[in-house]
Write a protein that holds these residues in place. Structure first.
Motif: not given
Length: 113
Positions: A11-12, A15, A76, A21, A19
């Motif tokens: 998930a990291e 991201q 996404k 991140g 996104a």
């Protein structure tokens, strides 16, 4: 490593790639930015393929406008590309890059199909 830890790390990474991140531990932030840009360009090419009339209408503005859109609204991982394309069109209209469609145009086009 537990499944929960692996899921968190994945998930990291998503991201960071999709996104803007932060780079997860053990990853080079500059290389992740390169990969993120490659993914955004790929999404832009897919969108141009799905909506050739949009790419034609925007011409050389397509790439820079898509880059601006995708920087503020990354795709996404679970999102369908058609829904993302619809959001891009909405963004273009709301930002004044495309004229607002005339009333009833969508329904007339659907009847022809």
């Amino acid at each position: 490593m537990s499944r929960a830890d692996l899921a968190r790390q994945q998930a990291e990474l998503l991201q960071a790639l999709l996104a803007d991140g932060p780079a997860p531990s053990g990853f080079d932030a500059s290389r992740l930015r390169v990969e993120a840009n490659v993914l955004r360009r790929k999404h832009g090419r897919v969108l141009a393929y799905q909506r050739p009339e949009l790419a034609e209408e925007l011409g050389e503005r397509f790439g820079p406008l898509f880059a601006e859109f995708s920087a503020s609204r990354p795709k996404k991982a679970t999102e369908h590309s058609h829904a993302y394309a619809d959001e891009f069109v909405t963004w273009l209209i709301e930002a004044g890059h495309l004229p607002k469609p005339k009333r009833g145009l969508v329904s007339r086009l659907r009847r022809r199909a």
